[in-house]
Scaffold this motif. Structure first.
Motif, PDB file in Angstrom:
ATOM      1  N   LYS A 124       0.831  -1.200   0.000  1.00 26.48           N
ATOM      2  CA  LYS A 124       0.000   0.000   0.000  1.00 26.48           C
ATOM      3  C   LYS A 124       0.871   1.257   0.000  1.00 26.48           C
ATOM      4  O   LYS A 124       0.793   2.083   0.906  1.00 26.48           O
ATOM      5  CB  LYS A 124      -0.909   0.015   1.243  1.00 26.48           C
ATOM      6  CG  LYS A 124      -1.569  -1.304   1.629  1.00 26.48           C
ATOM      7  CD  LYS A 124      -2.669  -1.696   0.669  1.00 26.48           C
ATOM      8  CE  LYS A 124      -3.182  -3.101   0.979  1.00 26.48           C
ATOM      9  NZ  LYS A 124      -3.823  -3.259   2.263  1.00 26.48           N
TER      10      LYS A 124
ATOM     11  N   VAL B 170       1.949   4.968  -0.757  1.00 26.58           N
ATOM     12  CA  VAL B 170       1.077   6.132  -0.848  1.00 26.58           C
ATOM     13  C   VAL B 170       0.685   6.360  -2.308  1.00 26.58           C
ATOM     14  O   VAL B 170       1.543   6.449  -3.180  1.00 26.58           O
ATOM     15  CB  VAL B 170       1.789   7.384  -0.295  1.00 26.58           C
ATOM     16  CG1 VAL B 170       0.914   8.622  -0.492  1.00 26.58           C
ATOM     17  CG2 VAL B 170       2.112   7.185   1.173  1.00 26.58           C
TER      18      VAL B 170
ATOM     19  N   ASN C 195       2.957   1.318   7.187  1.00 27.36           N
ATOM     20  CA  ASN C 195       1.561   1.688   7.428  1.00 27.36           C
ATOM     21  C   ASN C 195       0.623   0.541   7.747  1.00 27.36           C
ATOM     22  O   ASN C 195      -0.588   0.666   7.593  1.00 27.36           O
ATOM     23  CB  ASN C 195       1.032   2.482   6.233  1.00 27.36           C
ATOM     24  CG  ASN C 195       1.163   1.713   4.916  1.00 27.36           C
ATOM     25  OD1 ASN C 195       1.422   0.518   4.930  1.00 27.36           O
ATOM     26  ND2 ASN C 195       0.995   2.399   3.800  1.00 27.36           N
TER      27      ASN C 195
ATOM     28  N   GLU D  62      -4.023   4.094   5.760  1.00 26.49           N
ATOM     29  CA  GLU D  62      -3.456   3.913   4.412  1.00 26.49           C
ATOM     30  C   GLU D  62      -3.375   2.439   4.006  1.00 26.49           C
ATOM     31  O   GLU D  62      -3.214   2.123   2.829  1.00 26.49           O
ATOM     32  CB  GLU D  62      -2.049   4.521   4.348  1.00 26.49           C
ATOM     33  CG  GLU D  62      -2.046   6.029   4.443  1.00 26.49           C
ATOM     34  CD  GLU D  62      -0.638   6.591   4.565  1.00 26.49           C
ATOM     35  OE1 GLU D  62       0.305   5.998   4.000  1.00 26.49           O
ATOM     36  OE2 GLU D  62      -0.477   7.626   5.245  1.00 26.49           O
ATOM     37  N   ASP D  63      -3.493   1.561   4.989  1.00 24.09           N
ATOM     38  CA  ASP D  63      -3.406   0.116   4.713  1.00 24.09           C
ATOM     39  C   ASP D  63      -4.802  -0.401   4.381  1.00 24.09           C
ATOM     40  O   ASP D  63      -5.267  -1.395   4.927  1.00 24.09           O
ATOM     41  CB  ASP D  63      -2.814  -0.592   5.947  1.00 24.09           C
ATOM     42  CG  ASP D  63      -2.608  -2.086   5.721  1.00 24.09           C
ATOM     43  OD1 ASP D  63      -2.585  -2.511   4.546  1.00 24.09           O
ATOM     44  OD2 ASP D  63      -2.489  -2.815   6.714  1.00 24.09           O
TER      45      ASP D  63
ATOM     46  N   GLN E 114      -6.553   5.539  -3.547  1.00 24.26           N
ATOM     47  CA  GLN E 114      -5.325   6.293  -3.831  1.00 24.26           C
ATOM     48  C   GLN E 114      -5.416   7.715  -3.284  1.00 24.26           C
ATOM     49  O   GLN E 114      -4.485   8.217  -2.653  1.00 24.26           O
ATOM     50  CB  GLN E 114      -5.084   6.320  -5.348  1.00 24.26           C
ATOM     51  CG  GLN E 114      -4.698   4.959  -5.905  1.00 24.26           C
ATOM     52  CD  GLN E 114      -4.694   4.930  -7.425  1.00 24.26           C
ATOM     53  OE1 GLN E 114      -5.610   5.429  -8.073  1.00 24.26           O
ATOM     54  NE2 GLN E 114      -3.661   4.338  -7.994  1.00 24.26           N
TER      55      GLN E 114
ATOM     56  N   SER F  41      -5.247   7.782   0.615  1.00 26.21           N
ATOM     57  CA  SER F  41      -3.915   7.535   1.186  1.00 26.21           C
ATOM     58  C   SER F  41      -2.999   8.730   0.938  1.00 26.21           C
ATOM     59  O   SER F  41      -2.220   9.124   1.815  1.00 26.21           O
ATOM     60  CB  SER F  41      -3.325   6.222   0.680  1.00 26.21           C
ATOM     61  OG  SER F  41      -2.649   6.364  -0.529  1.00 26.21           O
ATOM     62  N   GLU F  42      -3.106   9.351  -0.239  1.00 27.14           N
ATOM     63  CA  GLU F  42      -2.278  10.541  -0.521  1.00 27.14           C
ATOM     64  C   GLU F  42      -2.607  11.673   0.448  1.00 27.14           C
ATOM     65  O   GLU F  42      -1.726  12.320   1.009  1.00 27.14           O
ATOM     66  CB  GLU F  42      -2.503  11.013  -1.963  1.00 27.14           C
ATOM     67  CG  GLU F  42      -1.724  10.197  -2.964  1.00 27.14           C
ATOM     68  CD  GLU F  42      -2.179  10.426  -4.403  1.00 27.14           C
ATOM     69  OE1 GLU F  42      -3.183  11.142  -4.622  1.00 27.14           O
ATOM     70  OE2 GLU F  42      -1.534   9.864  -5.303  1.00 27.14           O
TER      71      GLU F  42
ATOM     72  N   ASP G 256      -1.620  10.848   4.146  1.00 30.76           N
ATOM     73  CA  ASP G 256      -0.172  10.835   4.284  1.00 30.76           C
ATOM     74  C   ASP G 256       0.362  12.269   4.291  1.00 30.76           C
ATOM     75  O   ASP G 256       1.179  12.634   5.140  1.00 30.76           O
ATOM     76  CB  ASP G 256       0.459  10.046   3.133  1.00 30.76           C
ATOM     77  CG  ASP G 256       1.969   9.997   3.263  1.00 30.76           C
ATOM     78  OD1 ASP G 256       2.443   9.314   4.184  1.00 30.76           O
ATOM     79  OD2 ASP G 256       2.662  10.664   2.466  1.00 30.76           O
TER      80      ASP G 256
ATOM     81  N   THR H  52      -2.398  10.227   9.355  1.00 27.05           N
ATOM     82  CA  THR H  52      -2.347   8.765   9.441  1.00 27.05           C
ATOM     83  C   THR H  52      -1.758   8.310  10.770  1.00 27.05           C
ATOM     84  O   THR H  52      -2.329   7.457  11.461  1.00 27.05           O
ATOM     85  CB  THR H  52      -1.489   8.198   8.290  1.00 27.05           C
ATOM     86  OG1 THR H  52      -2.084   8.594   7.057  1.00 27.05           O
ATOM     87  CG2 THR H  52      -1.395   6.686   8.366  1.00 27.05           C
TER      88      THR H  52
END
Lengths: 149, 542
Positions: free
Chosen positions: B335, B337, B398, B403-404, B426, B429-430, B433, B438
Motif C-alpha cells: 500500500k 502512498v 503503514n 493507508e493500509d 489512492q 492515502s495521498e 499521508d 495517518t
C-alpha cells in the motif's frame, strides 16, 4: 467393465451387468404409496431418505438433473449408496462430460444424458482421476490410504 | 511448508490436462459458452471488463520463494507486468489471454501451484492466519488442519455444484487475523481438557447480506474434523436455496433455519457419517504436521538500534511478535502512498521472493489485507530487509493504518462493480499521508467495495465505504463500526451517500471527531463503540 453405447433406450453409459429395469419410474410420493413400484425417479427437491424403507424392492433409482449446475442429486446418490442400495442408480437430464467422473464417484452406475455425449470424450472423463482424495462408497482407496498402506 | 508428493502432483497435472481438454472442446464447439463458463470458473478464469482474469490459489496463504518467483515471472510473461494480491490470500492476473490460460496453469503446476477452485460454486481455497506457525499468541500451527481440509475439498465429488461458493478459514489463536467468523465455515483450533480439537462457526459472510457466523459446535475431535465438515456441507448442498443466487449462501440457510435447527441437522448427518469411513486415516495428519515444524531458530540479538526514525517507524508498525524472541514477522506493505492496494510488479514479487530466501527460511505469507509477510525474520536482519524493501518501493510503514486499506478492483476492472474503488483508495492515502494524520489515527481499518458484493470487506471496516450507482453517477455510502477480528461486528451505514469528493471529506470529519473524543489509548473503533453513531451523524449531516 464399461459398456459404452450398447444399452437400450436412452441410457448411454452403463456400468452394470444385470438387465436394465424394463418399466417406467414413478415419483417419490407415488413410490411410498405403491407397494409394487420397483423404479423411482428423484427430483432435486426430493429427500432421498424417504426411499430408505423401500430400497429392497427398488431395482432402479433415477436421479434427475434438470440443470447440471444443481448439485443436489450428488448427495441423493451418496445417501442411497450409503444406505446400502445396490440397484441401478441412473443420472438423467442435463449431464455433460465434465460431470461424469464426480457422478461415478457418488455412486451413479448408469447415465442417460438429454443429449448424447461424445464417446471418446466420455471415456476420457470417466478416467480423469488416477487417484482420489475423498472416501465415498465406490470403494476406491483414497490417496491418504495409499500413503499409509 | 507443505511439499507435494507424487499423488498431489498427479492431481494437479490431471487438472491441467482436463482443462486443456475442456478448452479444446470449447474451441471445437462441443461446449457452449454457458457450458464452458462454470468449468473455466472452477479453474479460476473469469471474463472481466477488458480481459480474462486468472486467479491463482495460494493455500492458506503460504508459499516459498520458488513459487513466488514463478508468480512474478508469469506476471511479466503473460500479464502486463503486475500481479494483484487478494483478500482471499490469492493472486490475480487481470490481463490474461484465454489461449495462454492452459500454459500458465502448466507453468504453475511446475512449482506445485494451481488455480483449482478459486472460483465457481465449490469449496474455495482454504484461508488461515498469516502469522501461523510464527505468532507468539497461537495455540498451535493451524496449517496442518488447513492442509487436511485442502485435500478433502479438492475435487470433492459431492460438493462441486453447491448452491453458491463456499469459503473456509482455519485459525488457532484467540486473536482472529483471518476474518474467521465472516466465512461460510470458520474453524478455530482450540484446546479442551488437554486435547486439541476444532470449534466450528458456520454461516458467516459478507456480500449483500452480511452475517456473523454463529458457533455450532464448540469442540470436534481432530479425528472427526473432515467428517464434521462433510456433514456441514451435505446439509447445505441439500437444503441451501437455489431459487435465488443472492440467497444461496449458507448464511441464508443458517439464518432461515436458525442456528439451532441447522446444527441439529448437521449433528444428525454427522452421526450417520461417522459410520461411513469418511475420515482420512489419522496417520495423514501426522504425515502433514512435520512439513510445518518449526525451522531451526537461532538465538541472536533481541533488541534494535532505532536511531533512524524512519526505520523505527517501520519496525513499530510492520513487525509482529514472534514465538522466538530473536525473531519477528515482518509485514511488506503493498500500500505505497497513492498506489493500487495489493498490486505488485513482477520485479517486486521476485524481490520479495529473494528476501524470503535470504532472510525468512524461504517462506512468505499473503495477508487477507493484501500485504505480504516474511514470517521468520531475525531481529538482527531487520535493518537490511527494511533497506532492501525501501529501494523497491515496498517499505511503507503503514500496517493497520488508514493507508493500509483493503480495496476491491472496482469499476476499473470488475464487470460487477458500480463504482471505482482504486482511485478513491489512492486519493485517501495521498491525502492522509500528506497531512500527517495517518500516524495520529493509529489503528484504523478502512475497507472499500465498489459494489454490494463486498469484495472490499466494507462491512468489516472500522470505516467502510461502499460504491453504488445512483442514477448513473458513482455514489459512496459510508459505514462505521465494523471489525473482522475477534471483536467481530458489522458496520452500520451513517446515512445518505456522498460523491467521491464528499466521501473523502466525510472520512476527514469522522476521523476528526474521533481525535477530539478519544479517551486514553482508544482506537477509532473503541471510541465509536463507546459514543455511538449519533455524534458521527451530527458531524456528517448537520
Amino acid at each position: 467393465m464399461t459398456d459404452f453405447g450398447t444399452s437400450p433406450d436412452e441410457v448411454q453409459f452403463r456400468f452394470r451387468d444385470d438387465e436394465p429395469a424394463d418399466h417406467g419410474t414413478v415419483t417419490v410420493d407415488a413410490c411410498c404409496d405403491q407397494t409394487n413400484a420397483t423404479a423411482v425417479r428423484i427430483e432435486p427437491g426430493d429427500d432421498a431418505r424417504t426411499l430408505l424403507p423401500f430400497l429392497d424392492r427398488l431395482a432402479l433409482v433415477e436421479v434427475n438433473f434438470p440443470s447440471f449446475g444443481d448439485g443436489r442429486g450428488y448427495s441423493s446418490a451418496r445417501i442411497l449408496r450409503e444406505a446400502g442400495f445396490t440397484g441401478e442408480l441412473r443420472a438423467v437430464g442435463d449431464l455433460g462430460i465434465d460431470q461424469l467422473s464426480h457422478m461415478r464417484r457418488c455412486g451413479f452406475d448408469a447415465f442417460a444424458p438429454d443429449k448424447l455425449l461424445d464417446e471418446e470424450d466420455a471415456a476420457r472423463a470417466f478416467a480423469t482421476w488416477d487417484n482420489v482424495y475423498q472416501s465415498t462408497t465406490d470403494d476406491r482407496k483414497t490417496i491418504q490410504e495409499l500413503r499409509h498402506g | 511448508m507443505y511439499a507435494y508428493d507424487q499423488y498431489d502432483q498427479q492431481m494437479v497435472d490431471a487438472r491441467v490436462a482436463e482443462f486443456r481438454d475442456q478448452a479444446r472442446r470449447r474451441l471445437e464447439g462441443k461446449l457452449t459458452e454457458d457450458q464452458f463458463k462454470p468449468l473455466r470458473l472452477m479453474n479460476g478464469l473469469y471474463l472481466q471488463l477488458h480481459a480474462y482474469m486468472l486467479r491463482v490459489a495460494i493455500p492458506y496463504g503460504t508459499l516459498n520463494s520458488r513459487q513466488m518467483t514463478a508468480l512474478g515471472d508469469i506476471a511479466d510473461k503473460y500479464d502486463r507486468g503486475y500481479g494483484h494480491f487478494t483478500t482471499r490470500q490469492n493472486l490475480q492476473y487481470n490481463w490474461i489471454k484465454l489461449e495462454d490460460a492452459a500454459d500458465i496453469l502448466a507453468d504453475l503446476a511446475k512449482v506445485e501451484m494451481h488455480a483449482i477452485q478459486t472460483s465457481g460454486n465449490c469449496i474455495r481455497n482454504i484461508s488461515s492466519d498469516h502469522f501461523a506457525g510464527a505468532a507468539k499468541d497461537e495455540l498451535i500451527d493451524p496449517r496442518p488442519y488447513a492442509e487436511l481440509l485442502r485435500q478433502w475439498s479438492s475435487f470433492h465429488p459431492e460438493f462441486t455444484y453447491l448452491p453458491r461458493k463456499f469459503k473456509i478459514a482455519v485459525i488457532a489463536a484467540e486473536k482472529d487475523r483471518a476474518a474467521m467468523r465472516l466465512h461460510d465455515i470458520g474453524i478455530q483450533i482450540v484446546e479442551k481438557d488437554g486435547e486439541i480439537g476444532a470449534r466450528f462457526y458456520v454461516g458467516g459472510g459478507m456480500g449483500r447480506t452480511p452475517m456473523i457466523a454463529p458457533m455450532i459446535r464448540d469442540f470436534v475431535p481432530l479425528d472427526q474434523l473432515i467428517t464434521y465438515s462433510e456433514a456441514c456441507l451435505r446439509v447445505y448442498n441439500r437444503y441451501g436455496r437455489r431459487d435465488n443466487k443472492y440467497k444461496a449462501r449458507i448464511k441464508i440457510l443458517v439464518h432461515e433455519l436458525g442456528a439451532e435447527e441447522y446444527t441439529r441437522q448437521v449433528e444428525e448427518e454427522f452421526a450417520h457419517m461417522l459410520d461411513q469411513g469418511v475420515e482420512p486415516p489419522r496417520e495423514e495428519l501426522e504425515r502433514i504436521k512435520p512439513f510445518f515444524a518449526d525451522p531451526a531458530f537461532e538465538d541472536g540479538p533481541k533488541t534494535l538500534d532505532r536511531t533512524d526514525p524512519d526505520f523505527a517507524l517501520w519496525v513499530k508498525h510492520n513487525t509482529h511478535q514472534h514465538k522466538h524472541d530473536s525473531y519477528v514477522s515482518a509485514v511488506i506493505s503493498l500500500k505505497p502512498v497513492g498506489g493500487i492496494p495489493g498490486d505488485a510488479t513482477g520485479e517486486q514479487i521476485r524481490i520479495m521472493a529473494q528476501l524470503a530466501k535470504q532472510y525468512s527460511v524461504d517462506e512468505l505469507r499473503i495477508m487477507h489485507t493484501q500485504n505480504v509477510v516474511l514470517p521468520h525474520v531475525k531481529i538482527a536482519d531487520l535493518y537490511a530487509i527494511w533497506t532492501a524493501l525501501g529501494a523497491a518501493d515496498l517499505g511503507a510503514p503503514n500496517m493497520d493504518s488508514i493507508e493500509d486499506m483493503i480495496a476491491c478492483p472496482g469499476l476499473d476492472y470488475c464487470a460487477l462493480a458500480n463504482a471505482r474503488s482504486i482511485p478513491l483508495a489512492q486519493r485517501i492515502s495521498e491525502r492522509f499521508d500528506a497531512s500527517g494524520k495517518t500516524e495520529k489515527l493509529g489503528e484504523l481499518k478502512l475497507k472499500i467495495s465498489g459494489c454490494i458484493n463486498a469484495c472490499g470487506h466494507h462491512h468489516a471496516g472500522h470505516i467502510g465505504i461502499l460504491g453504488v450507482d445512483r442514477k448513473g453517477v458513482e455514489n459512496y455510502q459510508l459505514s462505521l463500526g465494523g471489525s473482522e477480528a475477534e471483536d467481530v461486528s458489522l458496520a452500520k451505514i451513517t446515512g445518505p451517500g456522498f460523491t467521491e469528493d464528499g466521501v473523502i471529506e466525510a472520512v476527514e470529519k469522522v476521523t476528526d471527531l474521533y481525535l477530539n473524543r478519544r479517551e486514553g489509548e482508544e482506537r477509532f473503533l473503541d471510541t465509536y463503540r463507546r459514543i455511538g453513531m449519533t455524534p458521527f451523524k451530527e458531524a456528517l449531516y448537520d
